[in-house]
Design a protein around this motif. Structure first.
Motif, PDB file in Angstrom:
ATOM      1  N   SER A   1       2.916   0.188   3.757  1.00  0.00           N
ATOM      2  CA  SER A   1       2.983  -1.221   4.161  1.00  0.00           C
ATOM      3  C   SER A   1       4.447  -1.624   4.368  1.00  0.00           C
ATOM      4  O   SER A   1       5.361  -0.848   4.088  1.00  0.00           O
ATOM      5  CB  SER A   1       2.336  -2.091   3.089  1.00  0.00           C
ATOM      6  OG  SER A   1       2.929  -1.829   1.827  1.00  0.00           O
TER       7      SER A   1
ATOM      8  N   GLU B   1       0.847  -1.190   0.000  1.00  0.00           N
ATOM      9  CA  GLU B   1       0.000   0.000   0.000  1.00  0.00           C
ATOM     10  C   GLU B   1       0.886   1.245   0.000  1.00  0.00           C
ATOM     11  O   GLU B   1       1.890   1.298   0.707  1.00  0.00           O
ATOM     12  CB  GLU B   1      -0.892  -0.017   1.235  1.00  0.00           C
ATOM     13  CG  GLU B   1      -1.880   1.117   1.311  1.00  0.00           C
ATOM     14  CD  GLU B   1      -2.814   0.964   2.488  1.00  0.00           C
ATOM     15  OE1 GLU B   1      -3.981   0.584   2.266  1.00  0.00           O
ATOM     16  OE2 GLU B   1      -2.377   1.217   3.632  1.00  0.00           O
TER      17      GLU B   1
ATOM     18  N   SER C   1      -3.551   0.376  -3.294  1.00  0.00           N
ATOM     19  CA  SER C   1      -3.224  -0.851  -2.583  1.00  0.00           C
ATOM     20  C   SER C   1      -3.420  -2.058  -3.487  1.00  0.00           C
ATOM     21  O   SER C   1      -4.216  -2.010  -4.432  1.00  0.00           O
ATOM     22  CB  SER C   1      -4.152  -0.958  -1.367  1.00  0.00           C
ATOM     23  OG  SER C   1      -4.264  -2.265  -0.890  1.00  0.00           O
TER      24      SER C   1
END
Length: 177
Positions: free
Chosen positions: A123, A78, A102
């Motif tokens: 992420s 993401e 994402s």
């Protein structure tokens, strides 16, 4: 495919059909005719793939005389993706947009030529793939600092890693002079 115009004129958010079952999913990621029907008339000539770890900020990058249109997809992880309109004479010149992309969203972002681009990895790892409408030319590259106070981009968190080039990038108006 659903197509939504974004805050910046000419930028589009595509939501792609994804077919999921117990094995995983299937998604058609690119079909030239569909993007041409959406108004993207430039041929997409080059694919770029970057892998980055959490906290990496890449940007804000652009090409001066051969601006690139970019079709951006996140294959893994993401990101907070940011675009700034740098088209001279544009009604949205100097305005920015930030969109979370994402692997789970089945979305792609189109930025037409004339936008600076950057992203922050949210992420643990992110793989970003983008198709470009012109070839990368290092001699034509420009950049400006990610935290320029004139732009006031609302990044969701502070980056933990920048390249030396990005850390030393000039202010927005200085970079475009």
């Amino acid at each position: 495919m659903n197509i939504t115009p974004t805050k910046l004129p000419g930028s589009l958010l595509f939501e792609l059909p994804r077919f999921s079952d117990q094995r995983g999913f299937f998604q058609e990621n690119f079909r030239a005719a569909a993007y041409q029907a959406a108004g993207i008339t430039q041929p997409l000539l080059q694919d770029n793939w970057s892998r980055s770890v959490k906290g990496v900020l890449r940007g804000m990058h652009f090409q001066r005389t051969q601006p690139q249109g970019k079709l951006i997809s996140v294959l893994r992880g993401e990101i907070f993706d940011v675009a700034v309109d740098i088209r001279p004479g544009s009604t949205s010149f100097g305005q920015w947009q930030g969109i979370v992309l994402s692997e789970h969203s089945a979305q792609q972002l189109w930025l037409p030529p004339g936008f600076a681009h950057g992203f922050l990895v949210l992420s643990d790892i992110a793989d970003v793939l983008y198709k470009t409408s012109s070839y990368y030319n290092s001699a034509d590259e420009g950049s400006f600092c990610w935290n320029d106070s004139d732009l006031a981009i609302a990044w969701p968190q502070q980056p933990t890693q920048l390249s030396a080039k990005d850390a030393a990038a000039p202010a927005f108006y200085q970079a475009l002079a």
